[in-house]
Design an enzyme around this catalytic site. Structure first.
Site, mmCIF file in Angstrom:
data_model
loop_
_atom_site.group_PDB
_atom_site.id
_atom_site.type_symbol
_atom_site.label_atom_id
_atom_site.label_comp_id
_atom_site.label_asym_id
_atom_site.label_seq_id
_atom_site.Cartn_x
_atom_site.Cartn_y
_atom_site.Cartn_z
ATOM 1 N N LYS A 123 -20.651 5.323 14.567
ATOM 2 C CA LYS A 123 -20.406 4.495 13.374
ATOM 3 C C LYS A 123 -20.014 3.069 13.715
ATOM 4 O O LYS A 123 -20.041 2.207 12.849
ATOM 5 C CB LYS A 123 -19.340 5.151 12.472
ATOM 6 C CG LYS A 123 -19.861 6.433 11.850
ATOM 7 C CD LYS A 123 -19.095 6.881 10.636
ATOM 8 C CE LYS A 123 -19.831 8.045 9.990
ATOM 9 N NZ LYS A 123 -19.259 8.522 8.768
ATOM 10 N N LYS A 152 -28.730 13.495 12.926
ATOM 11 C CA LYS A 152 -28.111 14.446 12.005
ATOM 12 C C LYS A 152 -28.322 13.963 10.565
ATOM 13 O O LYS A 152 -28.182 12.765 10.300
ATOM 14 C CB LYS A 152 -26.608 14.470 12.338
ATOM 15 C CG LYS A 152 -25.728 15.262 11.427
ATOM 16 C CD LYS A 152 -24.273 15.054 11.827
ATOM 17 C CE LYS A 152 -23.567 14.041 10.954
ATOM 18 N NZ LYS A 152 -23.134 14.542 9.646
ATOM 19 N N LYS A 154 -25.046 11.419 4.790
ATOM 20 C CA LYS A 154 -25.074 10.667 3.531
ATOM 21 C C LYS A 154 -25.328 9.203 3.794
ATOM 22 O O LYS A 154 -25.980 8.521 3.034
ATOM 23 C CB LYS A 154 -23.725 10.785 2.822
ATOM 24 C CG LYS A 154 -23.348 12.172 2.449
ATOM 25 C CD LYS A 154 -21.985 12.145 1.768
ATOM 26 C CE LYS A 154 -21.171 13.362 2.094
ATOM 27 N NZ LYS A 154 -20.289 13.133 3.262
#
Ligand code: ATP
Ligand code: LTN
Length: 326
Positions: free
Chosen positions: A110, A193, A196
């Site tokens: 991230k 993966k 969202k």
């Protein structure tokens, strides 16, 4: 046994969240003391819009209830409604080794495309907050997807360390991971993966319009060759679709391979879309009913927070005493 798990309200809940996590929560409600929460304090660790967050929290609450979480059996609440999560997180951060946080795959993923100035301390400390969530309720079992195992491991390490430094307080929590489908991959890029935050082409939201589900599955990337066979290395995209099919239709993968022997991708994909839609149809109806009764949803969350707070208060009293805080 005390069970705890949650999903971030960072967007619409997707089938990866359901197949790997929420689906496992439902039967646990029958035998254990369960707490299921919406982890809004985790969702604010990356840039977001407040109006989206508010909407996502409501949507997650509706999704939880529509998918079968039962307020008569489980405690359902919003993380930020129980202030002790943040309080315990701070105390645990004082014993969290920096090295452990630096190793976290989710943090690396991230933060890698952002400049250092745009990566907040909260994103780095995310796993310590998750450890606080877990230890606050003296949780023994967490049903989660594979990507969360590293975070669960840190919670175990911190439980041990706290117990060693300040006296036995926390049980060492264990994780429960689905045997199949613990890592559902993106429809647009099967090396990543399903998540969202990757963007709408990558995930199938549980409650998105049926036509969009058909369209997304139709456009999902496939592998070279024509055979519908499970081989994660050579055919990652088809293997992912087979996994989703198998979990939704409740059929072994080998049976689905046989069923589609000699048949092409197009037919397989259009059947898969129908299987997915069928799986979620009853939940869709339940969700529409709940939408008409939003006051009841509000009450459920408020009762849930009260129950959670009463456990959290006890733990914090014990933790503060043990740590020498007056
Ligand atoms: P975000 O994109 O904001 O990071 P996410 O879609 O990865 O969110 P989380 O809210 O982090 O989802 O995860 C909620 C639960 O769903 C966790 O137990 C997590 O392990 C599980 N989960 C998330 N994505 C997948 C996936 N692709 N396959 C299997 N399990 C998943
Ligand atoms: N980080 C988790 C959500 C989460 C969680 C928890 C799961 C936050 N606190 C405690 C289990 C137990 C995720 O799915 N991203």
């Amino acid at each position: 046994m005390r069970v705890l798990s949650g999903v971030q309200p960072s967007g619409a809940l997707h089938i990866g969240n359901y197949l790997a996590a929420i689906k496992q929560w439902i039967p646990l409600q029958e035998k254990h003391e369960c707490l299921f929460f919406i982890v809004d304090l985790h969702a604010v660790t990356v840039p977001y819009k407040p109006q989206d967050l508010r909407q996502n929290v409501w949507n997650a609450a509706l999704d939880y209830l529509a998918l079968g979480l039962d307020p008569a059996k489980s405690t359902i609440f919003i993380q930020s409604h129980v202030h002790q999560h943040a309080e315990l997180a701070w105390l645990l951060e004082t014993i969290t080794p920096l090295g452990e946080l630096e190793r976290m795959t989710q943090f690396k993923e991230k933060s890698k495309h952002r400049q250092k100035a745009n990566v907040g301390l909260g994103l780095f400390a995310y796993p310590a907050l998750m450890a606080a969530d877990i230890l606050l309720y003296k949780t023994e079992l967490m049903p989660v997807g594979e990507d969360q195992l590293q975070h669960v491991e840190l919670a175990r390490t911190l439980a041990r360390k706290f117990n060693h430094l300040f006296g036995r307080t926390f049980p060492e929590p264990k994780s429960q991971v689905a045997k199949i489908g613990a890592r559902i991959m993106s429809l647009a890029d099967p090396t990543k993966k399903m998540s969202k935050s990757l963007g709408p082409a990558h995930f199938l939201a549980i409650f998105e319009p049926e036509e969009d589900i058909r369209q997304k599955i139709k456009s999902a990337v496939t592998d070279s060759g024509k055979e519908i066979v499970y081989d994660v290395k050579k055919k990652p995209a088809i293997s992912n679709l087979l996994t989703i099919y198998s979990l939704c239709a409740d059929k072994p993968i080998s049976e689905i391979e046989k069923q589609y022997q000699g048949k092409g991708y197009a037919g397989f994909k259009s059947d898969l879309a129908e299987v997915v839609i069928e799986t979620f149809r009853p939940f869709r109806r339940k969700r529409e009913e709940l939408l008409q009764n939003i006051t009841e949803v509000r009450n459920i969350l408020s009762r849930g927070a009260e129950t959670a707070r009463s456990i959290a208060e006890k733990t914090m009293k014990e933790v503060k005493e043990k740590m020498g805080l007056l």
